[in-house]
Write a protein that holds these residues in place. Structure first.
Motif, PDB file in Angstrom:
ATOM      1  N   LYS A 103       0.835  -1.199   0.000  1.00 27.40           N
ATOM      2  CA  LYS A 103       0.000   0.000   0.000  1.00 27.40           C
ATOM      3  C   LYS A 103       0.876   1.257   0.000  1.00 27.40           C
ATOM      4  O   LYS A 103       0.468   2.288  -0.532  1.00 27.40           O
ATOM      5  N   VAL A 141      -7.649   5.993   9.697  1.00 23.57           N
ATOM      6  CA  VAL A 141      -7.576   4.670   9.065  1.00 23.57           C
ATOM      7  C   VAL A 141      -6.154   4.135   9.138  1.00 23.57           C
ATOM      8  O   VAL A 141      -5.196   4.839   8.802  1.00 23.57           O
ATOM      9  N   LYS A 143      -3.588   1.009   7.970  1.00 26.04           N
ATOM     10  CA  LYS A 143      -3.481  -0.059   6.967  1.00 26.04           C
ATOM     11  C   LYS A 143      -2.116  -0.743   7.047  1.00 26.04           C
ATOM     12  O   LYS A 143      -1.083  -0.055   6.972  1.00 26.04           O
ATOM     13  N   VAL A 153      -6.995  -3.553   6.976  1.00 29.73           N
ATOM     14  CA  VAL A 153      -7.433  -2.148   7.043  1.00 29.73           C
ATOM     15  C   VAL A 153      -8.369  -1.966   8.233  1.00 29.73           C
ATOM     16  O   VAL A 153      -9.349  -2.698   8.369  1.00 29.73           O
ATOM     17  N   GLU A 185      -3.979   6.951   7.402  1.00 33.04           N
ATOM     18  CA  GLU A 185      -4.537   7.938   6.501  1.00 33.04           C
ATOM     19  C   GLU A 185      -5.839   8.537   6.983  1.00 33.04           C
ATOM     20  O   GLU A 185      -6.519   7.997   7.859  1.00 33.04           O
ATOM     21  N   GLU A 186      -6.141   9.636   6.369  1.00 29.37           N
ATOM     22  CA  GLU A 186      -7.370  10.388   6.639  1.00 29.37           C
ATOM     23  C   GLU A 186      -8.571   9.503   6.326  1.00 29.37           C
ATOM     24  O   GLU A 186      -8.552   8.738   5.357  1.00 29.37           O
ATOM     25  N   CYS A 187      -9.615   9.612   7.144  1.00 25.76           N
ATOM     26  CA  CYS A 187     -10.825   8.831   6.911  1.00 25.76           C
ATOM     27  C   CYS A 187     -11.722   9.589   5.933  1.00 25.76           C
ATOM     28  O   CYS A 187     -12.099  10.735   6.180  1.00 25.76           O
ATOM     29  N   LEU A 188     -12.012   8.948   4.820  1.00 24.69           N
ATOM     30  CA  LEU A 188     -12.846   9.593   3.798  1.00 24.69           C
ATOM     31  C   LEU A 188     -14.303   9.195   3.982  1.00 24.69           C
ATOM     32  O   LEU A 188     -14.602   8.094   4.435  1.00 24.69           O
ATOM     33  N   GLU A 192     -18.809   4.020  -1.899  1.00 25.81           N
ATOM     34  CA  GLU A 192     -17.694   3.383  -2.604  1.00 25.81           C
ATOM     35  C   GLU A 192     -18.134   2.859  -3.965  1.00 25.81           C
ATOM     36  O   GLU A 192     -19.288   2.472  -4.140  1.00 25.81           O
ATOM     37  N   LYS A 214     -19.011  -4.268   1.332  1.00 28.00           N
ATOM     38  CA  LYS A 214     -17.887  -4.844   2.099  1.00 28.00           C
ATOM     39  C   LYS A 214     -18.278  -5.349   3.479  1.00 28.00           C
ATOM     40  O   LYS A 214     -17.693  -6.294   3.983  1.00 28.00           O
ATOM     41  N   ASN A 224     -15.589  -5.614   8.160  1.00 23.10           N
ATOM     42  CA  ASN A 224     -15.344  -5.788   6.726  1.00 23.10           C
ATOM     43  C   ASN A 224     -15.222  -7.262   6.368  1.00 23.10           C
ATOM     44  O   ASN A 224     -14.774  -8.080   7.170  1.00 23.10           O
ATOM     45  N   MET A 273     -13.603   6.076  -3.230  1.00 26.32           N
ATOM     46  CA  MET A 273     -14.595   6.704  -2.362  1.00 26.32           C
ATOM     47  C   MET A 273     -15.083   7.927  -3.130  1.00 26.32           C
ATOM     48  O   MET A 273     -14.278   8.774  -3.551  1.00 26.32           O
ATOM     49  N   LEU A 282      -9.173   4.659  -2.734  1.00 27.68           N
ATOM     50  CA  LEU A 282      -8.928   3.984  -1.455  1.00 27.68           C
ATOM     51  C   LEU A 282      -7.798   2.994  -1.616  1.00 27.68           C
ATOM     52  O   LEU A 282      -6.969   2.815  -0.742  1.00 27.68           O
ATOM     53  N   GLU A 283      -7.818   2.296  -2.746  1.00 25.01           N
ATOM     54  CA  GLU A 283      -6.783   1.283  -3.003  1.00 25.01           C
ATOM     55  C   GLU A 283      -6.815   0.913  -4.472  1.00 25.01           C
ATOM     56  O   GLU A 283      -7.817   1.112  -5.155  1.00 25.01           O
TER      57      GLU A 283
HETATM   58  P1  AMP Z   1      -8.825  -1.147   1.144  1.00 32.41           P
HETATM   59  O1  AMP Z   1      -8.421  -2.584   1.259  1.00 32.41           O
HETATM   60  O2  AMP Z   1      -7.689  -0.177   1.239  1.00 32.41           O
HETATM   61  O3  AMP Z   1      -9.777  -0.868   0.023  1.00 32.41           O
HETATM   62  O4  AMP Z   1      -9.767  -0.912   2.401  1.00 32.41           O
HETATM   63  C1  AMP Z   1     -10.835  -1.759   2.690  1.00 32.41           C
HETATM   64  C2  AMP Z   1     -12.040  -0.935   3.049  1.00 32.41           C
HETATM   65  O5  AMP Z   1     -11.733  -0.062   4.146  1.00 32.41           O
HETATM   66  C3  AMP Z   1     -12.506   0.000   1.933  1.00 32.41           C
HETATM   67  O6  AMP Z   1     -13.324  -0.654   1.017  1.00 32.41           O
HETATM   68  C4  AMP Z   1     -13.242   1.044   2.741  1.00 32.41           C
HETATM   69  O7  AMP Z   1     -14.531   0.594   3.121  1.00 32.41           O
HETATM   70  C5  AMP Z   1     -12.405   1.177   3.978  1.00 32.41           C
HETATM   71  N1  AMP Z   1     -11.394   2.251   3.826  1.00 32.41           N
HETATM   72  C6  AMP Z   1     -10.129   2.146   3.347  1.00 32.41           C
HETATM   73  N2  AMP Z   1      -9.497   3.324   3.347  1.00 32.41           N
HETATM   74  C7  AMP Z   1     -10.362   4.228   3.834  1.00 32.41           C
HETATM   75  C8  AMP Z   1     -10.308   5.642   4.077  1.00 32.41           C
HETATM   76  N3  AMP Z   1      -9.208   6.346   3.846  1.00 32.41           N
HETATM   77  N4  AMP Z   1     -11.416   6.225   4.580  1.00 32.41           N
HETATM   78  C9  AMP Z   1     -12.528   5.523   4.864  1.00 32.41           C
HETATM   79  N5  AMP Z   1     -12.645   4.200   4.650  1.00 32.41           N
HETATM   80  C10 AMP Z   1     -11.590   3.545   4.140  1.00 32.41           C
END
Ligand code: AMP
Ligand code: GLY
Length: 431
Positions: A103, A141, A143, A153, A185-188, A192, A214, A224, A273, A282-283
Motif C-alpha cells: 500500500k 484509518v 493499513k 485495514v 490515513e485520513e478517513c474519507l 464506494e 464490504k 469488513n 470513495m 482507497l486502493e
Molecule cells: P482497502 O483494502 O484499502 O480498500 O480498504 C478496505 C475498506 O476499508 C474500503 O473498502 C473502505 O470501506 C475502507 N477504507 C479504506 N481506506 C479508507 C479511508 N481512507 N477512509 C474511509 N474508509 C476507508
C-alpha cells in the motif's frame, strides 16, 4: 486454445464460465478450482501460490493462455516467470503487482502522478505511528502495508482502537511481514465504487462500473469482509463522473507509468470513495474484484479471450469499446454462518438443481467442493447467487428469488444487495 485459470473463488468461477463461452477455447483447466468450476473446467490440484508446480503443469499440458484470478500469485511474480518461458499470462509483472501488495508503493505512486487519494503518512516504527494518531485524533484509518487477506485495514472511530490496530500490525505482527510498515490515513466519507479497466500498458478499455458491499451486515454495518454482494452497472457512477474518474485517476496512472517505461498489463481495479470533493482512490487492486467479477462478466458481450490477448499483445489501442448487455446484474453472496470469523465446513448445500432451472440466474461457486457426488460448503463465502434483469429491481428480484431456494446449515446473506442503486433509480425517476 487451452486455457488455465488460477484460483478457487467465485471470481474464478465467473472467469471460467465466461471463457467457456468463447469459440476460441477448446479446453479449460482450473487450479485448484472448486465444486462449481468442475462443471466447466478440469480441476488441477495445484495451489494458486505454487508457481513452479503450475509452470510444470502448463508446459506438460501445452497451455496457451493463463488467467490469474487472485493477487498472491501475481505478487509472487507469476507473470514474469511464465512469460519468460513463453506462456501467455494475463496480469501485471511482480514489480507492478506491488500496487496491491504494498500500500505504501501504491500511495507513493498516486502522490507522484497527482491522483486524488486520502492524505497519508507511512511508518516503520510503532511508537511514531501511535504518536501521530494521538496528534491527529479520530476517525482515522490504519493499513498494514502488505497483503493481509483483506483484513489489514482498520477504520478506527476511537483512539484506543487505532492504537490497538498499530500494536496488532507492528508489535504483534498479526499479518507477519505485511506489517513491517503501515500507512495511517485520513478517513474519507462517501459511497464506494469499483472501477475496473483492462490495460495493455499504453491503452486501456473500461469494464462496467460496479459496487461491492464490504460489511457483513445490512446497511453497511459490522466488520469488513471480502465482499458480500455486488451489482453492475452502478447508477451512482454517471457518465460525467466516469469521465472524471478516467481523466483524474486511471489515465494518469497508466500513462504516467508508461512514460517511465513501466507497462501495466492486466486488470487495474480502482477502489474509490466518491467524496464531496470528487472521486478519491482507497486502493488499487491488480486483478478482477470478487464479487465484482460475478456482477460484471455476465453482462460482457465481447469475447473475454480477445480482450485478454489484446492486453498481453499490446493491441488494446485498436480494440474499440467493450460491448455490454443492457440488463442489470446483482450478485448476492451466501456465506457460512460465523463468517468473517470462524465457521463450519463440509455442510451439504441444497436446492442447486432447482436454481439451475431458473432463467437469468447463475450460481457462481466460491467455497464449495464436491464430496461423494454432493456439493458441500468449503469456505467463508460459499456461493454468489446472481440474477440478470431489465433494470436493477428485476435483477434484485431474480437474485433473491434464487437465494430463497438454496440452503445449507447456518447460511447467511445480506438482504439489501442492490438497495442503494434502487433507491437512486427511484429518486432519479421522481426528479
Ligand atoms: P482497502 O483494502 O484499502 O480498500 O480498504 C478496505 C475498506 O476499508 C474500503 O473498502 C473502505 O470501506 C475502507 N477504507 C479504506 N481506506 C479508507 C479511508 N481512507 N477512509 C474511509 N474508509 C476507508
Ligand atoms: N471486492 C473487493 C476485492 O475484490 O478486493
Amino acid at each position: 486454445m487451452q486455457v488455465l485459470v488460477i484460483g478457487s473463488g467465485g471470481r474464478e468461477h465467473a472467469l471460467v464460465w465466461k471463457l467457456a463461452q468463447s469459440p476460441r477455447v477448446k479446453k479449460i483447466w482450473c487450479a485448484p478450482g472448486n465444486g462449481g468450476i468442475a462443471r466447466h473446467a478440469e480441476l488441477v490440484p495445484i495451489k494458486a501460490e505454487d508457481i513452479e508446480g503450475l509452470l510444470k503443469f502448463s508446459k506438460d499440458n501445452k497451455i496457451d493462455l493463463v488467467v490469474v484470478g487472485p493477487e498472491r500469485p501475481l505478487a509472487l511474480g507469476i507473470v514474469d516467470r511464465f512469460q519468460a518461458e513463453g506462456i501467455k499470462t494475463f496480469g501485471p509483472t511482480r514489480e507492478l503487482a506491488r500496487m496491491e501488495s504494498s500500500k505504501a508503493f501504491s500511495k507513493e505512486l498516486m502522490k507522484k502522478f497527482k491522483v486524488p487519494t486520502a492524505e497519508f503518512k507511512i511508518f516503520k516504527d510503532s511508537q511514531q505511528a501511535k504518536d501521530y494518531i494521538r496528534t491527529k485524533g479520530t476517525p482515522i484509518v490504519i493499513k498494514a502495508d502488505g497483503l493481509a487477506f483483506g483484513k489489514g485495514v482498520i477504520v478506527a472511530k476511537e483512539k484506543e482502537e487505532a492504537l490497538g490496530a498499530v500494536s496488532n500490525i507492528m508489535d504483534f505482527k498479526l499479518f507477519g511481514n505485511s506489517g513491517d510498515s503501515l500507512i495511517i490515513e485520513e478517513c474519507l466519507e462517501g459511497e464506494e465504487a469499483s472501477i475496473l479497466v483492462v490495460s495493455d500498458g499504453r491503452d486501456y478499455v473500461c469494464l462496467a462500473p460496479s459496487q461491492d458491499h464490504k460489511r457483513i451486515y445490512d446497511d453497511d454495518k459490522g466488520p469488513n469482509t471480502g465482499g458480500m454482494g455486488a451489482y453492475s452497472p452502478a447508477p451512482i457512477v454517471t457518465d460525467e463522473l466516469f469521465s472524471r474518474i478516467n481523466e483524474e485517476i486511471i489515465s494518469p496512472i497508466i500513462k504516467g507509468l508508461a512514460d517511465e517505461g513501466q507497462f501495466y498489463r492486466g486488470v487495474l481495479y480502482a477502489g474509490l470513495m466518491l467524496t464531496k470533493e470528487g472521486p478519491k482512490v482507497l486502493e488499487f487492486n491488480v486483478r478482477f474484484g470478487d464479487p465484482e467479477a460475478q456482477a460484471i462478466l455476465p453482462r460482457l458481450k465481447t469475447d473475454l479471450v480477445d480482450v485478454i490477448e489484446a492486453s498481453i499483445d499490446g493491441n488494446l489501442g485498436s480494440f474499440g469499446a467493450l460491448e455490454w448487455r443492457q440488463e442489470s446484474c446483482v450478485c448476492v453472496v451466501a456465506a457460512s454462518g460465523g463468517y468473517p470469523g470462524d465457521y463450519k465446513k463440509g455442510l451439504e448445500i441444497r436446492g442447486l438443481e432447482e436454481v439451475d432451472a431458473l432463467r437469468d440466474v447463475i450460481v457462481f461457486h466460491a467455497g464449495t467442493r464436491l464430496e461423494d457426488g454432493k456439493i458441500v460448503t468449503d469456505g467463508g463465502r460459499v456461493l454468489g447467487i446472481t440474477g440478470l434483469g431489465e433494470g436493477i429491481e428485476n435483477a434484485i428480484n431474480k437474485a433473491y428469488n434464487a437465494v430463497s431456494k438454496v440452503s445449507f446449515e447456518g447460511m447467511y446473506y445480506r438482504k439489501d444487495i442492490g438497495a442503494k442503486a434502487l433507491a437512486l433509480e427511484h429518486a432519479r425517476i421522481k426528479v
